[in-house]
Design a protein around this motif. Structure first.
Motif, PDB file in Angstrom:
ATOM      1  N   SER A   1       7.252   8.523  -5.417  1.00 30.83           N
ATOM      2  CA  SER A   1       6.517   8.053  -4.247  1.00 30.83           C
ATOM      3  C   SER A   1       6.606   6.535  -4.194  1.00 30.83           C
ATOM      4  CB  SER A   1       5.055   8.515  -4.299  1.00 30.83           C
ATOM      5  OG  SER A   1       4.380   8.174  -3.091  1.00 30.83           O
ATOM      6  N   VAL A   2       5.875   5.944  -3.250  1.00 25.01           N
ATOM      7  CA  VAL A   2       5.824   4.495  -3.079  1.00 25.01           C
ATOM      8  C   VAL A   2       4.356   4.087  -3.082  1.00 25.01           C
ATOM      9  CG1 VAL A   2       6.412   2.533  -1.604  1.00 25.01           C
ATOM     10  CG2 VAL A   2       7.963   4.493  -1.762  1.00 25.01           C
ATOM     11  N   VAL A   3       4.037   3.016  -3.800  1.00 22.12           N
ATOM     12  CA  VAL A   3       2.649   2.569  -3.919  1.00 22.12           C
ATOM     13  C   VAL A   3       2.553   1.078  -3.625  1.00 22.12           C
ATOM     14  CG1 VAL A   3       2.024   4.330  -5.609  1.00 22.12           C
ATOM     15  CG2 VAL A   3       2.905   2.129  -6.408  1.00 22.12           C
ATOM     16  N   VAL A   4       1.343   0.650  -3.266  1.00 26.32           N
ATOM     17  CA  VAL A   4       1.030  -0.768  -3.120  1.00 26.32           C
ATOM     18  C   VAL A   4      -0.236  -1.048  -3.922  1.00 26.32           C
ATOM     19  CG1 VAL A   4       2.106  -1.051  -0.858  1.00 26.32           C
ATOM     20  CG2 VAL A   4      -0.272  -0.336  -1.010  1.00 26.32           C
ATOM     21  N   PRO A   5      -0.395  -2.269  -4.430  1.00 25.05           N
ATOM     22  CA  PRO A   5      -1.595  -2.586  -5.223  1.00 25.05           C
ATOM     23  C   PRO A   5      -2.854  -2.588  -4.366  1.00 25.05           C
ATOM     24  CG  PRO A   5       0.167  -4.198  -5.588  1.00 25.05           C
ATOM     25  CD  PRO A   5       0.554  -3.387  -4.401  1.00 25.05           C
ATOM     26  N   ASN A   6      -3.966  -2.216  -4.991  1.00 23.83           N
ATOM     27  CA  ASN A   6      -5.276  -2.373  -4.363  1.00 23.83           C
ATOM     28  C   ASN A   6      -5.743  -3.800  -4.610  1.00 23.83           C
ATOM     29  OD1 ASN A   6      -5.196   0.306  -3.645  1.00 23.83           O
ATOM     30  ND2 ASN A   6      -6.402   0.989  -5.399  1.00 23.83           N
ATOM     31  N   TYR A   7      -5.499  -4.702  -3.653  1.00 19.94           N
ATOM     32  CA  TYR A   7      -5.735  -6.126  -3.885  1.00 19.94           C
ATOM     33  C   TYR A   7      -7.206  -6.439  -4.095  1.00 19.94           C
ATOM     34  CZ  TYR A   7      -0.889  -7.013  -2.683  1.00 19.94           C
ATOM     35  OH  TYR A   7       0.474  -7.025  -2.692  1.00 19.94           O
ATOM     36  N   ASP A   8      -8.117  -5.693  -3.449  1.00 18.01           N
ATOM     37  CA  ASP A   8      -9.550  -5.949  -3.647  1.00 18.01           C
ATOM     38  C   ASP A   8      -9.929  -5.756  -5.098  1.00 18.01           C
ATOM     39  OD1 ASP A   8      -9.811  -6.511  -1.015  1.00 18.01           O
ATOM     40  OD2 ASP A   8     -10.512  -4.512  -0.435  1.00 18.01           O
TER      41      ASP A   8
ATOM     42  N   ASN B   1     -10.897  -7.977 -10.630  1.00 18.97           N
ATOM     43  CA  ASN B   1     -10.491  -8.022 -12.035  1.00 18.97           C
ATOM     44  C   ASN B   1      -9.950  -9.391 -12.404  1.00 18.97           C
ATOM     45  OD1 ASN B   1     -11.197  -5.334 -12.343  1.00 18.97           O
ATOM     46  ND2 ASN B   1      -9.147  -4.572 -11.895  1.00 18.97           N
ATOM     47  N   GLU B   2      -9.189  -9.978 -11.481  1.00 20.07           N
ATOM     48  CA  GLU B   2      -8.634 -11.305 -11.744  1.00 20.07           C
ATOM     49  C   GLU B   2      -9.752 -12.338 -11.839  1.00 20.07           C
ATOM     50  OE1 GLU B   2      -5.692 -14.002 -12.612  1.00 20.07           O
ATOM     51  OE2 GLU B   2      -5.573 -11.822 -12.427  1.00 20.07           O
ATOM     52  N   GLU B   3     -10.784 -12.186 -10.986  1.00 15.21           N
ATOM     53  CA  GLU B   3     -11.916 -13.120 -11.026  1.00 15.21           C
ATOM     54  C   GLU B   3     -12.638 -13.021 -12.370  1.00 15.21           C
ATOM     55  OE1 GLU B   3     -15.997 -14.063  -8.476  1.00 15.21           O
ATOM     56  OE2 GLU B   3     -14.531 -12.591  -7.773  1.00 15.21           O
TER      57      GLU B   3
END
Length: 280
Positions: A188-195, A200-202
């Motif tokens: 399949s094809v996926v995209v990151p959940n940026y929220d 997590n990055e914060e």
């Protein structure tokens, strides 16, 4: 006339694969070699899933490969373990993709499609025995091509391959909205959940700042302590130098004034000298 249940329990990928192959085998008991058949009358709880089956001779697969639906299998591929004929079963899970497959912190933007190969010559006791179709070369032309139609490329989009052991792997999407695979499986094809990624990055940034602050505080404290020690050492050396110089010169007495020790010299009065001897 054989009747098959209209509802089956397929709670995971393995049971789903078994159900689809069982229905394909029962609905098409004697398929012609080289002809694609659609698998119809799947159980009602699997509605929305598309499936098809094709039986191939291994010699033809080795010589020509095969191009069907969303997959292009190159030539010079042999099933392992070897068998004279293989059943290749294709499936498109459609809107049921998320019921069986997923990637943490990512969203599926295309249906999960896949194919598995089975031993056509296996007897009743080995019915449903899987075989592997693995590519042998590292060149792009040696790989299996998985094509996804009607998807719009966005930043961060990745191909994902789901293996039978429950693991998955991410890879880059080609310019033709295709993925390259080294064997059978589900894709399949996926995209990151940026929220979620931003949160997590914060957290990681906050923790990193605390760590950096503690390290800098420790370094500054250590520098201060070293500076005080160096200052005291220099002052002590100067005092020692003064004591050595005083020992080499005239000896002086010492007296205590309060808690301080100080040098003192004994007083010497110089006798007066008469300039002449005239006395009036």
């Amino acid at each position: 006339m054989l009747l098959y249940p209209k509802f089956v329990q397929a709670t995971d990928q393995d049971s789903l694969n078994s159900v689809i192959y069982d229905y394909a085998s029962k609905n098409i008991p004697k398929p012609r070699t080289g002809k694609m058949y659609e698998v119809s009358d799947l159980p009602s709880n699997l509605s929305g899933i598309e499936a098809s089956i094709i039986r191939l001779r291994t010699s033809r697969l080795w010589k020509n490969g095969i191009n069907f639906t969303s997959f292009e299998i190159p030539p010079k591929i042999l099933p392992q373990p070897f068998t004279r004929r293989v059943d290749i079963v294709y499936r498109n899970l459609g809107n049921r993709s998320r019921n069986y497959y997923g990637v943490p912190n990512h969203t599926l933007v295309a249906p999960v499609i896949g194919f598995l190969a089975y031993d056509s010559d296996a007897g009743p006791t080995n019915h449903g025995r899987l075989v592997q179709l693995s590519v042998r070369g590292d060149h792009v032309d040696d790989h299996i091509i998985v094509r996804f139609r009607n998807i719009i490329s966005v930043v961060g989009m990745k191909c994902v391959r789901f293996d039978s052991n429950g693991t998955f792997g991410l890879s880059e999407l080609t310019v033709e909205s295709s993925c390259l695979a080294s064997g059978e499986g589900h894709f399949s094809v996926v995209v990151p959940n940026y929220d979620r990624l931003d949160k997590n990055e914060e957290k990681r940034v906050t923790i990193s700042r605390w760590i950096i602050g503690l390290i800098l505080s420790g370094v500054m404290g250590l520098v201060f302590i070293i500076g005080v020690m160096v200052y005291r050492l220099v002052k002590w050396k100067k005092v020692k130098e003064m004591e050595k110089m005083s020992e080499r010169s005239e000896a002086l007495d010492t007296i205590w004034i309060g808690n301080s020790k100080m040098f003192s010299a004994s007083g010497i009065r110089t006798p007066p000298v008469i300039e002449n001897t005239y006395v009036p």
